[in-house]
Design an enzyme around this catalytic site. Structure first.
Site, PDB file in Angstrom:
ATOM      1  N   ASP A  28      30.265  14.992 -10.638  1.00 51.31           N
ATOM      2  CA  ASP A  28      29.483  16.238 -10.604  1.00 51.31           C
ATOM      3  C   ASP A  28      29.945  17.172 -11.735  1.00 51.31           C
ATOM      4  O   ASP A  28      29.151  17.716 -12.498  1.00 51.31           O
ATOM      5  CB  ASP A  28      29.701  16.982  -9.278  1.00 51.31           C
ATOM      6  CG  ASP A  28      29.145  16.255  -8.060  1.00 51.31           C
ATOM      7  OD1 ASP A  28      29.780  15.296  -7.594  1.00 51.31           O
ATOM      8  OD2 ASP A  28      28.065  16.657  -7.579  1.00 51.31           O
TER       9      ASP A  28
ATOM     10  N   GLU B 272      24.822  24.176 -10.330  1.00 56.14           N
ATOM     11  CA  GLU B 272      25.420  24.191  -8.977  1.00 56.14           C
ATOM     12  C   GLU B 272      26.927  24.392  -8.960  1.00 56.14           C
ATOM     13  O   GLU B 272      27.440  25.088  -8.089  1.00 56.14           O
ATOM     14  CB  GLU B 272      25.097  22.874  -8.261  1.00 56.14           C
ATOM     15  CG  GLU B 272      25.695  22.824  -6.857  1.00 56.14           C
ATOM     16  CD  GLU B 272      25.420  21.535  -6.107  1.00 56.14           C
ATOM     17  OE1 GLU B 272      24.866  20.593  -6.686  1.00 56.14           O
ATOM     18  OE2 GLU B 272      25.775  21.491  -4.909  1.00 56.14           O
TER      19      GLU B 272
ATOM     20  N   ASP C 144      21.168  20.508 -11.495  1.00 61.27           N
ATOM     21  CA  ASP C 144      21.978  19.954 -10.406  1.00 61.27           C
ATOM     22  C   ASP C 144      22.643  18.716 -11.007  1.00 61.27           C
ATOM     23  O   ASP C 144      21.979  17.698 -11.218  1.00 61.27           O
ATOM     24  CB  ASP C 144      21.090  19.596  -9.203  1.00 61.27           C
ATOM     25  CG  ASP C 144      21.950  19.334  -7.964  1.00 61.27           C
ATOM     26  OD1 ASP C 144      21.441  19.499  -6.843  1.00 61.27           O
ATOM     27  OD2 ASP C 144      23.123  18.934  -8.145  1.00 61.27           O
TER      28      ASP C 144
ATOM     29  N   ILE D 270      24.765  16.442 -10.061  1.00 61.49           N
ATOM     30  CA  ILE D 270      24.468  15.283  -9.200  1.00 61.49           C
ATOM     31  C   ILE D 270      23.784  15.855  -7.962  1.00 61.49           C
ATOM     32  O   ILE D 270      24.415  16.575  -7.189  1.00 61.49           O
ATOM     33  CB  ILE D 270      25.714  14.489  -8.761  1.00 61.49           C
ATOM     34  CG1 ILE D 270      26.381  13.791  -9.942  1.00 61.49           C
ATOM     35  CG2 ILE D 270      25.325  13.461  -7.685  1.00 61.49           C
ATOM     36  CD1 ILE D 270      27.493  12.827  -9.555  1.00 61.49           C
ATOM     37  N   ASP D 271      22.509  15.539  -7.835  1.00 59.48           N
ATOM     38  CA  ASP D 271      21.832  15.931  -6.590  1.00 59.48           C
ATOM     39  C   ASP D 271      21.924  14.726  -5.656  1.00 59.48           C
ATOM     40  O   ASP D 271      21.584  13.614  -6.045  1.00 59.48           O
ATOM     41  CB  ASP D 271      20.376  16.290  -6.859  1.00 59.48           C
ATOM     42  CG  ASP D 271      19.719  16.785  -5.574  1.00 59.48           C
ATOM     43  OD1 ASP D 271      20.333  17.611  -4.881  1.00 59.48           O
ATOM     44  OD2 ASP D 271      18.618  16.324  -5.248  1.00 59.48           O
TER      45      ASP D 271
ATOM     46  N   THR E 218      25.048  14.225  -3.751  1.00 54.33           N
ATOM     47  CA  THR E 218      26.438  13.758  -3.891  1.00 54.33           C
ATOM     48  C   THR E 218      26.821  12.864  -2.721  1.00 54.33           C
ATOM     49  O   THR E 218      27.566  11.889  -2.880  1.00 54.33           O
ATOM     50  CB  THR E 218      27.404  14.951  -3.988  1.00 54.33           C
ATOM     51  OG1 THR E 218      27.015  15.788  -5.072  1.00 54.33           O
ATOM     52  CG2 THR E 218      28.836  14.507  -4.203  1.00 54.33           C
TER      53      THR E 218
ATOM     54  N   ASP F 182      17.939  22.317  -6.506  1.00 52.58           N
ATOM     55  CA  ASP F 182      17.606  21.181  -5.623  1.00 52.58           C
ATOM     56  C   ASP F 182      16.130  20.806  -5.686  1.00 52.58           C
ATOM     57  O   ASP F 182      15.750  19.783  -5.099  1.00 52.58           O
ATOM     58  CB  ASP F 182      17.972  21.514  -4.165  1.00 52.58           C
ATOM     59  CG  ASP F 182      19.451  21.259  -3.891  1.00 52.58           C
ATOM     60  OD1 ASP F 182      20.041  21.992  -3.085  1.00 52.58           O
ATOM     61  OD2 ASP F 182      20.017  20.338  -4.512  1.00 52.58           O
TER      62      ASP F 182
HETATM   63  N1  A3P Z   1      22.122  22.229   5.639  1.00 52.82           N
HETATM   64  C1  A3P Z   1      21.395  21.862   4.573  1.00 52.82           C
HETATM   65  N2  A3P Z   1      20.051  21.883   4.630  1.00 52.82           N
HETATM   66  C2  A3P Z   1      19.310  21.489   3.563  1.00 52.82           C
HETATM   67  N3  A3P Z   1      19.830  21.057   2.389  1.00 52.82           N
HETATM   68  C3  A3P Z   1      21.156  21.049   2.304  1.00 52.82           C
HETATM   69  C4  A3P Z   1      22.004  21.428   3.374  1.00 52.82           C
HETATM   70  N4  A3P Z   1      23.281  21.287   2.964  1.00 52.82           N
HETATM   71  C5  A3P Z   1      23.226  20.848   1.689  1.00 52.82           C
HETATM   72  N5  A3P Z   1      21.949  20.700   1.304  1.00 52.82           N
HETATM   73  C6  A3P Z   1      21.444  20.328  -0.017  1.00 52.82           C
HETATM   74  O1  A3P Z   1      20.724  19.096   0.077  1.00 52.82           O
HETATM   75  C7  A3P Z   1      20.911  18.444  -1.170  1.00 52.82           C
HETATM   76  C8  A3P Z   1      20.649  16.996  -1.064  1.00 52.82           C
HETATM   77  O2  A3P Z   1      19.308  16.893  -0.647  1.00 52.82           O
HETATM   78  P1  A3P Z   1      18.878  15.602   0.198  1.00 52.82           P
HETATM   79  O3  A3P Z   1      19.140  15.954   1.629  1.00 52.82           O
HETATM   80  O4  A3P Z   1      17.433  15.448  -0.110  1.00 52.82           O
HETATM   81  O5  A3P Z   1      19.725  14.479  -0.284  1.00 52.82           O
HETATM   82  C9  A3P Z   1      22.359  18.714  -1.529  1.00 52.82           C
HETATM   83  O6  A3P Z   1      22.459  18.697  -2.925  1.00 52.82           O
HETATM   84  P2  A3P Z   1      23.850  18.202  -3.600  1.00 52.82           P
HETATM   85  O7  A3P Z   1      24.042  16.795  -3.209  1.00 52.82           O
HETATM   86  O8  A3P Z   1      23.554  18.426  -5.045  1.00 52.82           O
HETATM   87  O9  A3P Z   1      24.924  19.127  -3.059  1.00 52.82           O
HETATM   88  C10 A3P Z   1      22.593  20.116  -0.992  1.00 52.82           C
HETATM   89  O10 A3P Z   1      22.455  21.109  -1.996  1.00 52.82           O
HETATM   90 MG    MG Z   2      21.505  19.233  -4.901  1.00 51.22          MG
HETATM   91 MG    MG Z   3      24.634  18.673  -6.623  1.00 47.78          MG
HETATM   92 MG    MG Z   4      26.435  19.961  -3.817  1.00 54.76          MG
END
Ligand code: A3P
Ligand code: MG
Ligand code: MG
Ligand code: MG
Length: 350
Positions: free
Chosen positions: A48, A72, A134, A136-137, A139, A286
Protein backbone atom coordinates in the site's frame (compact mmCIF):
# COMPACT_ATOMS: atom_id res chain seq x y z
CA UNK A 1 -7.61 15.95 -26.41
CA UNK A 2 -8.46 17.38 -22.96
CA UNK A 3 -6.70 14.89 -20.66
CA UNK A 4 -4.43 12.85 -22.93
CA UNK A 5 -1.23 13.66 -21.03
CA UNK A 6 -2.88 13.08 -17.67
CA UNK A 7 -4.34 9.75 -18.79
CA UNK A 8 -0.99 8.54 -20.14
CA UNK A 9 0.71 9.49 -16.85
CA UNK A 10 -2.04 7.81 -14.80
CA UNK A 11 -1.75 4.58 -16.80
CA UNK A 12 2.03 4.61 -16.42
CA UNK A 13 1.87 5.28 -12.66
CA UNK A 14 -0.85 2.68 -11.98
CA UNK A 15 0.90 0.04 -14.11
CA UNK A 16 4.20 0.53 -12.26
CA UNK A 17 2.40 0.36 -8.91
CA UNK A 18 0.52 -2.77 -9.97
CA UNK A 19 3.78 -4.51 -10.81
CA UNK A 20 5.20 -3.56 -7.39
CA UNK A 21 2.08 -4.93 -5.67
CA UNK A 22 2.14 -8.14 -7.66
CA UNK A 23 5.74 -8.74 -6.60
CA UNK A 24 4.88 -8.18 -2.93
CA UNK A 25 1.76 -10.29 -3.04
CA UNK A 26 3.80 -13.19 -4.40
CA UNK A 27 6.27 -12.95 -1.52
CA UNK A 28 3.91 -11.60 1.14
CA UNK A 29 5.27 -12.20 4.63
CA UNK A 30 2.97 -11.62 7.56
CA UNK A 31 5.55 -9.07 8.76
CA UNK A 32 4.49 -6.88 5.88
CA UNK A 33 0.98 -6.55 7.24
CA UNK A 34 0.18 -3.99 9.95
CA UNK A 35 -3.30 -2.99 10.98
CA UNK A 36 -3.80 0.76 11.14
CA UNK A 37 -4.60 2.15 14.56
CA UNK A 38 -8.09 3.48 15.13
CA UNK A 39 -11.63 2.35 14.64
CA UNK A 40 -11.53 0.98 11.18
CA UNK A 41 -8.39 -1.12 11.62
CA UNK A 42 -8.28 -1.86 7.91
CA UNK A 43 -4.92 -3.54 7.20
CA UNK A 44 -2.10 -1.78 5.36
CA UNK A 45 0.99 -3.42 3.86
CA UNK A 46 4.38 -2.44 2.44
CA UNK A 47 2.65 -2.59 -0.94
CA UNK A 48 0.00 0.00 0.00
CA UNK A 49 2.79 2.40 1.01
CA UNK A 50 5.03 1.46 -1.91
CA UNK A 51 2.21 1.92 -4.39
CA UNK A 52 1.31 5.34 -2.97
CA UNK A 53 4.94 6.51 -2.97
CA UNK A 54 5.47 5.30 -6.54
CA UNK A 55 2.28 6.84 -7.96
CA UNK A 56 2.93 10.12 -6.15
CA UNK A 57 6.55 10.26 -7.40
CA UNK A 58 5.64 9.46 -11.04
CA UNK A 59 2.81 12.00 -11.16
CA UNK A 60 5.05 14.71 -9.66
CA UNK A 61 7.72 13.92 -12.26
CA UNK A 62 5.17 14.13 -15.07
CA UNK A 63 3.45 17.23 -13.68
CA UNK A 64 6.02 19.31 -11.78
CA UNK A 65 4.64 22.43 -10.10
CA UNK A 66 1.07 22.49 -8.87
CA UNK A 67 0.24 19.03 -7.60
CA UNK A 68 -2.64 17.90 -5.43
CA UNK A 69 -3.19 14.28 -4.40
CA UNK A 70 -5.98 12.90 -2.22
CA UNK A 71 -4.74 9.49 -1.13
CA UNK A 72 -5.66 6.94 1.50
CA UNK A 73 -2.38 6.39 3.30
CA UNK A 74 0.01 8.63 5.27
CA UNK A 75 3.41 8.08 6.86
CA UNK A 76 2.35 8.59 10.50
CA UNK A 77 2.71 4.92 11.51
CA UNK A 78 5.96 4.61 9.53
CA UNK A 79 7.55 7.48 11.44
CA UNK A 80 6.87 5.82 14.78
CA UNK A 81 9.42 3.64 16.61
CA UNK A 82 9.83 0.31 14.89
CA UNK A 83 8.79 1.72 11.50
CA UNK A 84 12.39 1.93 10.23
CA UNK A 85 12.63 -1.64 8.93
CA UNK A 86 9.36 -1.39 7.00
CA UNK A 87 10.46 1.97 5.52
CA UNK A 88 13.65 0.29 4.29
CA UNK A 89 11.58 -2.45 2.61
CA UNK A 90 9.32 0.14 0.97
CA UNK A 91 12.30 2.20 -0.24
CA UNK A 92 13.94 -0.89 -1.73
CA UNK A 93 10.71 -1.95 -3.47
CA UNK A 94 10.10 1.49 -4.97
CA UNK A 95 13.69 1.88 -6.18
CA UNK A 96 13.58 -1.60 -7.76
CA UNK A 97 10.41 -0.57 -9.62
CA UNK A 98 11.94 2.71 -10.79
CA UNK A 99 15.13 0.97 -11.93
CA UNK A 100 13.22 -1.68 -13.89
CA UNK A 101 11.15 1.07 -15.54
CA UNK A 102 14.23 3.16 -16.30
CA UNK A 103 12.39 6.42 -17.10
CA UNK A 104 13.67 8.61 -14.31
CA UNK A 105 17.20 7.43 -13.49
CA UNK A 106 16.89 8.24 -9.80
CA UNK A 107 17.22 6.36 -6.53
CA UNK A 108 15.02 7.68 -3.72
CA UNK A 109 16.02 7.99 -0.07
CA UNK A 110 13.72 6.84 2.75
CA UNK A 111 12.90 10.48 3.44
CA UNK A 112 11.94 10.95 -0.24
CA UNK A 113 9.62 7.95 0.14
CA UNK A 114 7.96 9.30 3.27
CA UNK A 115 7.53 12.69 1.62
CA UNK A 116 6.02 11.10 -1.50
CA UNK A 117 3.55 9.16 0.67
CA UNK A 118 2.67 12.35 2.57
CA UNK A 119 2.04 14.41 -0.57
CA UNK A 120 -1.34 12.66 -0.59
CA UNK A 121 -2.78 14.88 2.10
CA UNK A 122 -4.90 17.14 -0.10
CA UNK A 123 -8.55 17.48 0.90
CA UNK A 124 -9.69 17.67 -2.75
CA UNK A 125 -12.83 19.71 -3.28
CA UNK A 126 -14.67 21.52 -6.05
CA UNK A 127 -11.91 23.90 -7.19
CA UNK A 128 -8.95 23.01 -9.35
CA UNK A 129 -7.52 19.60 -10.12
CA UNK A 130 -6.84 16.77 -7.68
CA UNK A 131 -5.50 13.28 -8.22
CA UNK A 132 -7.42 10.71 -6.16
CA UNK A 133 -5.58 7.50 -5.23
CA UNK A 134 -6.33 4.28 -3.44
CA UNK A 135 -2.89 2.67 -3.64
CA UNK A 136 -4.35 -0.75 -2.92
CA UNK A 137 -8.11 -0.94 -2.84
CA UNK A 138 -9.10 -4.22 -1.23
CA UNK A 139 -6.11 -4.70 1.05
CA UNK A 140 -8.04 -7.54 2.67
CA UNK A 141 -8.22 -9.22 -0.72
CA UNK A 142 -4.55 -8.45 -1.32
CA UNK A 143 -3.33 -10.09 1.91
CA UNK A 144 -5.31 -13.27 1.22
CA UNK A 145 -3.90 -13.50 -2.32
CA UNK A 146 -7.19 -12.53 -3.95
CA UNK A 147 -8.59 -9.51 -5.81
CA UNK A 148 -7.38 -5.92 -5.31
CA UNK A 149 -6.92 -2.83 -7.45
CA UNK A 150 -4.68 0.22 -7.81
CA UNK A 151 -7.31 2.93 -8.28
CA UNK A 152 -6.28 6.35 -9.62
CA UNK A 153 -8.62 9.12 -10.79
CA UNK A 154 -8.42 12.81 -11.67
CA UNK A 155 -10.94 15.34 -10.34
CA UNK A 156 -11.26 18.57 -12.30
CA UNK A 157 -13.46 21.24 -10.70
CA UNK A 158 -15.22 18.58 -8.65
CA UNK A 159 -15.92 16.12 -11.49
CA UNK A 160 -14.11 12.85 -12.13
CA UNK A 161 -12.64 13.28 -15.62
CA UNK A 162 -10.48 10.18 -15.87
CA UNK A 163 -9.97 6.91 -14.03
CA UNK A 164 -7.52 3.99 -14.13
CA UNK A 165 -8.12 0.65 -12.39
CA UNK A 166 -5.17 -1.76 -12.41
CA UNK A 167 -6.42 -5.23 -11.42
CA UNK A 168 -3.42 -7.60 -11.22
CA UNK A 169 -5.45 -10.70 -10.25
CA UNK A 170 -8.41 -10.30 -12.60
CA UNK A 171 -8.40 -12.73 -15.56
CA UNK A 172 -8.55 -11.07 -18.97
CA UNK A 173 -11.64 -13.08 -19.87
CA UNK A 174 -15.01 -12.98 -18.12
CA UNK A 175 -15.35 -14.23 -14.57
CA UNK A 176 -19.12 -14.55 -14.75
CA UNK A 177 -20.69 -17.90 -13.97
CA UNK A 178 -22.04 -17.95 -17.52
CA UNK A 179 -18.61 -17.83 -19.11
CA UNK A 180 -16.07 -19.17 -16.62
CA UNK A 181 -12.65 -18.09 -17.84
CA UNK A 182 -10.43 -20.67 -19.50
CA UNK A 183 -7.82 -22.10 -17.09
CA UNK A 184 -4.85 -21.01 -19.19
CA UNK A 185 -6.23 -17.48 -19.32
CA UNK A 186 -3.85 -14.56 -18.80
CA UNK A 187 -4.37 -12.77 -15.47
CA UNK A 188 -3.98 -9.02 -14.91
CA UNK A 189 -6.04 -6.20 -16.48
CA UNK A 190 -6.00 -2.45 -16.54
CA UNK A 191 -9.16 -0.45 -17.23
CA UNK A 192 -9.02 3.21 -18.19
CA UNK A 193 -11.70 5.78 -18.97
CA UNK A 194 -11.77 9.48 -19.87
CA UNK A 195 -14.93 11.57 -19.70
CA UNK A 196 -16.80 11.40 -22.99
CA UNK A 197 -14.37 8.95 -24.57
CA UNK A 198 -15.44 5.50 -23.34
CA UNK A 199 -13.78 2.75 -21.32
CA UNK A 200 -10.96 0.50 -22.46
CA UNK A 201 -9.29 -2.61 -21.08
CA UNK A 202 -5.76 -3.88 -21.66
CA UNK A 203 -3.48 -6.55 -20.17
CA UNK A 204 -1.13 -5.10 -17.52
CA UNK A 205 1.70 -5.02 -20.10
CA UNK A 206 -0.45 -2.76 -22.30
CA UNK A 207 0.05 -5.04 -25.33
CA UNK A 208 -3.50 -4.76 -26.70
CA UNK A 209 -6.51 -2.53 -25.97
CA UNK A 210 -10.23 -3.27 -26.36
CA UNK A 211 -13.20 -1.00 -25.81
CA UNK A 212 -15.62 -2.43 -23.22
CA UNK A 213 -19.33 -2.05 -22.59
CA UNK A 214 -21.54 -2.96 -19.63
CA UNK A 215 -23.86 -5.96 -19.93
CA UNK A 216 -26.93 -5.42 -22.15
CA UNK A 217 -29.03 -7.76 -19.98
CA UNK A 218 -32.60 -6.40 -19.60
CA UNK A 219 -34.25 -9.36 -17.85
CA UNK A 220 -33.33 -9.42 -14.13
CA UNK A 221 -33.69 -13.21 -14.16
CA UNK A 222 -30.61 -13.32 -16.40
CA UNK A 223 -28.67 -10.78 -14.35
CA UNK A 224 -26.03 -11.44 -11.71
CA UNK A 225 -24.78 -9.02 -9.08
CA UNK A 226 -21.52 -8.12 -7.39
CA UNK A 227 -21.09 -7.23 -3.76
CA UNK A 228 -18.26 -6.85 -1.25
CA UNK A 229 -16.64 -10.07 -0.10
CA UNK A 230 -16.61 -8.56 3.40
CA UNK A 231 -20.00 -8.68 5.15
CA UNK A 232 -18.57 -5.91 7.35
CA UNK A 233 -18.40 -3.63 4.30
CA UNK A 234 -21.87 -4.22 2.89
CA UNK A 235 -25.15 -5.64 4.21
CA UNK A 236 -25.47 -8.95 2.38
CA UNK A 237 -28.96 -9.55 3.78
CA UNK A 238 -30.21 -6.31 2.22
CA UNK A 239 -28.60 -7.15 -1.13
CA UNK A 240 -30.25 -10.56 -1.19
CA UNK A 241 -33.66 -9.00 -0.38
CA UNK A 242 -33.17 -6.56 -3.28
CA UNK A 243 -32.08 -9.38 -5.60
CA UNK A 244 -35.07 -11.45 -4.61
CA UNK A 245 -37.51 -8.54 -5.25
CA UNK A 246 -35.80 -7.90 -8.57
CA UNK A 247 -36.05 -11.55 -9.61
CA UNK A 248 -32.30 -12.20 -9.85
CA UNK A 249 -31.71 -15.95 -9.77
CA UNK A 250 -27.90 -16.15 -9.70
CA UNK A 251 -26.01 -16.16 -6.40
CA UNK A 252 -23.99 -12.98 -5.66
CA UNK A 253 -20.44 -12.69 -6.99
CA UNK A 254 -18.55 -11.60 -3.86
CA UNK A 255 -15.20 -9.88 -4.50
CA UNK A 256 -12.88 -7.46 -2.78
CA UNK A 257 -12.10 -3.99 -4.15
CA UNK A 258 -13.09 -1.84 -7.13
CA UNK A 259 -12.30 -4.80 -9.38
CA UNK A 260 -16.07 -5.19 -9.18
CA UNK A 261 -16.49 -1.91 -11.15
CA UNK A 262 -13.99 -3.16 -13.77
CA UNK A 263 -15.66 -6.54 -14.16
CA UNK A 264 -19.09 -4.86 -14.43
CA UNK A 265 -17.80 -2.37 -17.04
CA UNK A 266 -16.98 -5.29 -19.37
CA UNK A 267 -20.26 -7.11 -18.69
CA UNK A 268 -19.15 -9.92 -16.36
CA UNK A 269 -22.15 -9.06 -14.18
CA UNK A 270 -24.96 -6.54 -14.53
CA UNK A 271 -25.39 -5.12 -11.02
CA UNK A 272 -23.22 -3.96 -8.06
CA UNK A 273 -24.80 -3.32 -4.66
CA UNK A 274 -22.99 -1.68 -1.75
CA UNK A 275 -24.78 -0.92 1.50
CA UNK A 276 -22.32 -0.07 4.28
CA UNK A 277 -23.49 -0.44 7.83
CA UNK A 278 -24.84 2.63 9.57
CA UNK A 279 -22.46 5.44 10.24
CA UNK A 280 -19.78 4.41 7.76
CA UNK A 281 -18.69 7.31 5.50
CA UNK A 282 -17.48 6.27 2.05
CA UNK A 283 -14.20 7.80 0.89
CA UNK A 284 -13.83 9.24 -2.61
CA UNK A 285 -10.77 7.04 -3.36
CA UNK A 286 -12.90 3.90 -2.96
CA UNK A 287 -15.19 4.89 -5.85
CA UNK A 288 -13.77 7.69 -8.09
CA UNK A 289 -11.88 5.50 -10.59
CA UNK A 290 -14.44 2.67 -10.51
CA UNK A 291 -17.40 4.95 -11.12
CA UNK A 292 -16.04 6.56 -14.30
CA UNK A 293 -14.87 3.17 -15.61
CA UNK A 294 -18.50 2.02 -15.38
CA UNK A 295 -20.23 5.21 -16.58
CA UNK A 296 -17.96 5.57 -19.62
CA UNK A 297 -18.80 1.92 -20.45
CA UNK A 298 -22.50 2.84 -20.57
CA UNK A 299 -23.41 2.05 -16.96
CA UNK A 300 -25.15 4.07 -14.25
CA UNK A 301 -23.77 4.71 -10.75
CA UNK A 302 -26.00 6.37 -8.12
CA UNK A 303 -26.75 6.32 -4.42
CA UNK A 304 -29.91 4.64 -3.09
CA UNK A 305 -31.89 7.82 -3.73
CA UNK A 306 -30.91 7.74 -7.40
CA UNK A 307 -28.49 10.67 -7.05
CA UNK A 308 -25.13 10.78 -8.87
CA UNK A 309 -22.12 10.42 -6.56
CA UNK A 310 -20.69 13.82 -5.62
CA UNK A 311 -16.88 13.83 -5.50
CA UNK A 312 -16.60 17.59 -5.00
CA UNK A 313 -17.09 17.70 -1.23
CA UNK A 314 -13.61 16.68 -0.03
CA UNK A 315 -12.43 13.21 1.06
CA UNK A 316 -15.88 11.81 1.75
CA UNK A 317 -18.92 10.92 -0.32
CA UNK A 318 -22.12 12.11 1.32
CA UNK A 319 -24.62 9.70 -0.11
CA UNK A 320 -27.99 8.24 0.69
CA UNK A 321 -27.68 4.75 2.27
CA UNK A 322 -25.55 2.98 -0.35
CA UNK A 323 -24.32 2.72 -3.93
CA UNK A 324 -26.19 0.96 -6.74
CA UNK A 325 -24.72 0.28 -10.16
CA UNK A 326 -26.22 -1.22 -13.31
CA UNK A 327 -26.97 -0.63 -17.01
CA UNK A 328 -29.54 1.90 -18.28
CA UNK A 329 -32.22 -0.72 -18.91
CA UNK A 330 -32.10 -2.48 -15.51
CA UNK A 331 -31.55 0.59 -13.36
CA UNK A 332 -35.24 1.66 -13.09
CA UNK A 333 -36.21 -1.88 -11.96
CA UNK A 334 -33.24 -2.04 -9.60
CA UNK A 335 -34.07 1.36 -8.12
CA UNK A 336 -37.67 0.26 -7.38
CA UNK A 337 -36.45 -2.98 -5.77
CA UNK A 338 -33.99 -0.98 -3.62
CA UNK A 339 -36.69 1.45 -2.44
CA UNK A 340 -39.13 -1.38 -1.68
CA UNK A 341 -36.45 -3.32 0.23
CA UNK A 342 -35.38 -0.30 2.29
CA UNK A 343 -39.02 0.42 3.11
CA UNK A 344 -39.55 -3.20 4.17
CA UNK A 345 -36.38 -3.19 6.27
CA UNK A 346 -37.36 0.02 8.03
CA UNK A 347 -40.81 -1.32 9.03
CA UNK A 348 -40.85 -2.44 12.69
CA UNK A 349 -40.56 -6.23 12.83
CA UNK A 350 -43.80 -7.85 14.16
N1 A3P B 1 -17.27 -0.71 7.43
C1 A3P B 1 -17.02 -0.47 6.14
N2 A3P B 1 -18.03 -0.29 5.27
C2 A3P B 1 -17.78 -0.07 3.95
N3 A3P B 1 -16.54 -0.01 3.41
C3 A3P B 1 -15.52 -0.17 4.25
C4 A3P B 1 -15.69 -0.42 5.64
N4 A3P B 1 -14.47 -0.55 6.19
C5 A3P B 1 -13.58 -0.37 5.19
N5 A3P B 1 -14.22 -0.16 4.03
C6 A3P B 1 -13.64 0.16 2.73
O1 A3P B 1 -13.96 -0.88 1.80
C7 A3P B 1 -12.87 -0.94 0.89
C8 A3P B 1 -12.83 -2.24 0.19
O2 A3P B 1 -14.05 -2.32 -0.50
P1 A3P B 1 -14.65 -3.77 -0.80
O3 A3P B 1 -15.48 -4.12 0.40
O4 A3P B 1 -15.46 -3.57 -2.03
O5 A3P B 1 -13.49 -4.68 -0.98
C9 A3P B 1 -11.64 -0.75 1.76
O6 A3P B 1 -10.65 -0.17 0.96
P2 A3P B 1 -9.10 -0.51 1.29
O7 A3P B 1 -8.92 -1.96 1.09
O8 A3P B 1 -8.40 0.36 0.29
O9 A3P B 1 -8.87 -0.08 2.72
C10 A3P B 1 -12.12 0.23 2.82
O10 A3P B 1 -11.76 1.57 2.52
MG1 MG C 1 -10.15 1.30 -0.67
MG1 MG D 1 -6.63 1.12 0.16
MG1 MG E 1 -7.45 0.78 3.62
Amino acid sequence: MAYDKELAAAIKAASLAARLCRKVQKALLQSDVRSKHGRNKSPVTVADYGSQALVSFVLQQEFPGEFSLVAEEDSNDLRKDGGGEIVERITKLVNESLTSDGSYGVSLSSEDILKAIDSGKSEGGSQGRHWVLDPIDGTKGFVKGDQYAVALALLDRGNVVLGVLACPNLPLTSISFAHPHSPNNEVGCLFFAEVGRGTYMQPLDGSSTVKVQVSAVENPEEASFFESYEAAHSMHDLSSLIAQKLGVKAAPIRMDSQVKYGALSRGDGAIYLRFPRNGYREKIWDHAAGSIVVTEAGGVVTDAAGKQLDFSKGKYLDLDTGIIVSNQKLMPLLFDAVRASLAQKSKPQP
